[in-house]
Design a protein around this motif. Structure first.
Motif, PDB file in Angstrom:
ATOM      1  N   ALA A  42      33.676 -21.701   7.450  1.00  0.00           N
ATOM      2  CA  ALA A  42      32.494 -21.726   8.513  1.00  0.00           C
ATOM      3  C   ALA A  42      31.804 -22.740   8.553  1.00  0.00           C
ATOM      4  CB  ALA A  42      31.772 -20.575   8.637  1.00  0.00           C
ATOM      5  N   THR A  43      31.521 -23.363   7.398  1.00  0.00           N
ATOM      6  CA  THR A  43      30.611 -24.752   7.360  1.00  0.00           C
ATOM      7  C   THR A  43      31.044 -25.636   6.143  1.00  0.00           C
ATOM      8  OG1 THR A  43      29.000 -23.612   5.540  1.00  0.00           O
ATOM      9  CG2 THR A  43      28.522 -22.890   7.756  1.00  0.00           C
ATOM     10  N   GLY A  44      30.320 -26.493   6.207  1.00  0.00           N
ATOM     11  CA  GLY A  44      30.775 -27.605   5.225  1.00  0.00           C
ATOM     12  C   GLY A  44      29.478 -28.324   4.689  1.00  0.00           C
ATOM     13  N   SER A  45      28.798 -27.439   3.771  1.00  0.00           N
ATOM     14  CA  SER A  45      27.564 -27.658   3.189  1.00  0.00           C
ATOM     15  C   SER A  45      27.666 -28.769   2.177  1.00  0.00           C
ATOM     16  CB  SER A  45      26.467 -26.473   2.993  1.00  0.00           C
ATOM     17  OG  SER A  45      27.250 -25.577   2.126  1.00  0.00           O
ATOM     18  N   LYS A  46      28.729 -28.562   1.441  1.00  0.00           N
ATOM     19  CA  LYS A  46      29.083 -29.190  -0.105  1.00  0.00           C
ATOM     20  C   LYS A  46      29.936 -30.371   0.433  1.00  0.00           C
ATOM     21  CE  LYS A  46      28.674 -25.241  -3.228  1.00  0.00           C
ATOM     22  NZ  LYS A  46      29.347 -24.452  -4.111  1.00  0.00           N
ATOM     23  N   ILE A  77      37.641 -24.854   2.024  1.00  0.00           N
ATOM     24  CA  ILE A  77      37.412 -26.052   2.626  1.00  0.00           C
ATOM     25  C   ILE A  77      37.002 -26.108   4.233  1.00  0.00           C
ATOM     26  CG2 ILE A  77      38.864 -28.037   3.298  1.00  0.00           C
ATOM     27  CD1 ILE A  77      40.191 -27.950   0.744  1.00  0.00           C
ATOM     28  N   HIS A  78      36.201 -26.625   4.664  1.00  0.00           N
ATOM     29  CA  HIS A  78      35.877 -26.669   6.146  1.00  0.00           C
ATOM     30  C   HIS A  78      36.741 -27.883   6.641  1.00  0.00           C
ATOM     31  CE1 HIS A  78      33.363 -28.027   9.627  1.00  0.00           C
ATOM     32  NE2 HIS A  78      33.364 -26.669   9.991  1.00  0.00           N
ATOM     33  N   HIS A  79      36.591 -29.233   6.270  1.00  0.00           N
ATOM     34  CA  HIS A  79      37.644 -30.114   6.850  1.00  0.00           C
ATOM     35  C   HIS A  79      37.449 -31.360   5.802  1.00  0.00           C
ATOM     36  CE1 HIS A  79      33.634 -31.720   7.922  1.00  0.00           C
ATOM     37  NE2 HIS A  79      33.977 -32.910   7.992  1.00  0.00           N
ATOM     38  N   TYR A  91      43.895 -55.893  -2.769  1.00  0.00           N
ATOM     39  CA  TYR A  91      43.169 -54.807  -3.172  1.00  0.00           C
ATOM     40  C   TYR A  91      43.146 -53.773  -2.023  1.00  0.00           C
ATOM     41  CZ  TYR A  91      39.236 -51.963  -4.340  1.00  0.00           C
ATOM     42  OH  TYR A  91      38.185 -51.028  -4.938  1.00  0.00           O
ATOM     43  N   ALA A  92      43.274 -52.536  -2.468  1.00  0.00           N
ATOM     44  CA  ALA A  92      43.113 -51.444  -1.387  1.00  0.00           C
ATOM     45  C   ALA A  92      42.449 -50.140  -2.248  1.00  0.00           C
ATOM     46  CB  ALA A  92      44.551 -51.146  -1.074  1.00  0.00           C
ATOM     47  N   LYS A  93      41.650 -49.462  -1.369  1.00  0.00           N
ATOM     48  CA  LYS A  93      41.064 -48.186  -1.925  1.00  0.00           C
ATOM     49  C   LYS A  93      41.261 -47.135  -0.764  1.00  0.00           C
ATOM     50  CE  LYS A  93      36.583 -47.517  -2.343  1.00  0.00           C
ATOM     51  NZ  LYS A  93      35.252 -47.749  -2.786  1.00  0.00           N
ATOM     52  N   TYR A  94      41.652 -45.828  -1.188  1.00  0.00           N
ATOM     53  CA  TYR A  94      41.665 -44.645  -0.338  1.00  0.00           C
ATOM     54  C   TYR A  94      40.902 -43.539  -1.030  1.00  0.00           C
ATOM     55  CZ  TYR A  94      43.775 -41.011   2.359  1.00  0.00           C
ATOM     56  OH  TYR A  94      44.074 -40.081   3.098  1.00  0.00           O
ATOM     57  N   VAL A  95      39.689 -43.194  -0.323  1.00  0.00           N
ATOM     58  CA  VAL A  95      38.892 -42.015  -0.726  1.00  0.00           C
ATOM     59  C   VAL A  95      39.235 -40.779  -0.023  1.00  0.00           C
ATOM     60  CG1 VAL A  95      36.483 -41.393  -1.036  1.00  0.00           C
ATOM     61  CG2 VAL A  95      37.250 -43.764  -1.133  1.00  0.00           C
ATOM     62  N   THR A  96      39.259 -39.767  -0.240  1.00  0.00           N
ATOM     63  CA  THR A  96      39.467 -38.238   0.213  1.00  0.00           C
ATOM     64  C   THR A  96      37.987 -37.674   0.124  1.00  0.00           C
ATOM     65  OG1 THR A  96      41.625 -38.114  -0.325  1.00  0.00           O
ATOM     66  CG2 THR A  96      40.798 -36.293   0.352  1.00  0.00           C
ATOM     67  N   ILE A  97      37.368 -37.225   1.233  1.00  0.00           N
ATOM     68  CA  ILE A  97      36.316 -36.353   1.072  1.00  0.00           C
ATOM     69  C   ILE A  97      36.312 -35.247   1.681  1.00  0.00           C
ATOM     70  CG2 ILE A  97      33.824 -36.664   2.171  1.00  0.00           C
ATOM     71  CD1 ILE A  97      34.831 -39.680   3.041  1.00  0.00           C
ATOM     72  N   VAL A  98      36.021 -34.104   1.108  1.00  0.00           N
ATOM     73  CA  VAL A  98      36.361 -32.728   1.395  1.00  0.00           C
ATOM     74  C   VAL A  98      34.886 -31.920   1.755  1.00  0.00           C
ATOM     75  CG1 VAL A  98      37.076 -30.417   0.626  1.00  0.00           C
ATOM     76  CG2 VAL A  98      38.237 -32.591  -0.126  1.00  0.00           C
ATOM     77  N   TYR A  99      34.915 -31.493   2.862  1.00  0.00           N
ATOM     78  CA  TYR A  99      33.394 -30.852   3.022  1.00  0.00           C
ATOM     79  C   TYR A  99      33.759 -29.282   3.224  1.00  0.00           C
ATOM     80  CZ  TYR A  99      32.278 -35.356   5.007  1.00  0.00           C
ATOM     81  OH  TYR A  99      32.256 -36.448   5.056  1.00  0.00           O
TER      82      TYR A  99
END
Length: 101
Positions: A42-46, A77-79, A91-99
């Motif tokens: 329901a939320t993504g506080s973390k 997981i929210h999104h 040079y390449a960088k891929y970052v995954t961000i989970v909320y």
């Protein structure tokens, strides 16, 4: 002429080794962000982050959703979003961000 052909051939071979994934492609991509998926929370506080990167012919890292969720202490997981950086295939960088929560 032969040195030019050799140089271009090497550049083409090495350029494909450090490419970042994203919604659009450009030779130089800095701080491009985009969505990956949504979940049932329901939320993504973390927030949790994981990343993988590559330089020419070497790539390493764990940019998985599960690694990002673990890093943020997230159970639901929210999104999920991502950030991409790519500089001429060198040079390449891929970052995954989970909320989530």
């Amino acid at each position: 002429m032969k040195p030019l052909v050799l140089t271009v051939s090497c550049a083409v071979l090495f350029a494909g080794c450090a490419l970042g994934n994203g919604p659009v492609f450009a030779p130089v991509t800095i701080n491009m962000k985009g969505p990956v998926s949504a979940g049932p929370a329901a939320t993504g506080s973390k927030v949790g982050r994981s990343e993988a990167w590559g330089i020419l012919v070497f790539a390493t890292g764990d940019a998985s959703i599960s690694a990002a969720a673990t890093n943020g202490g997230i159970n639901r997981i929210h999104h999920v979003d991502h950030e991409t950086m790519n500089i001429l295939g060198i040079y390449a960088k891929y970052v995954t961000i989970v909320y989530g929560e």
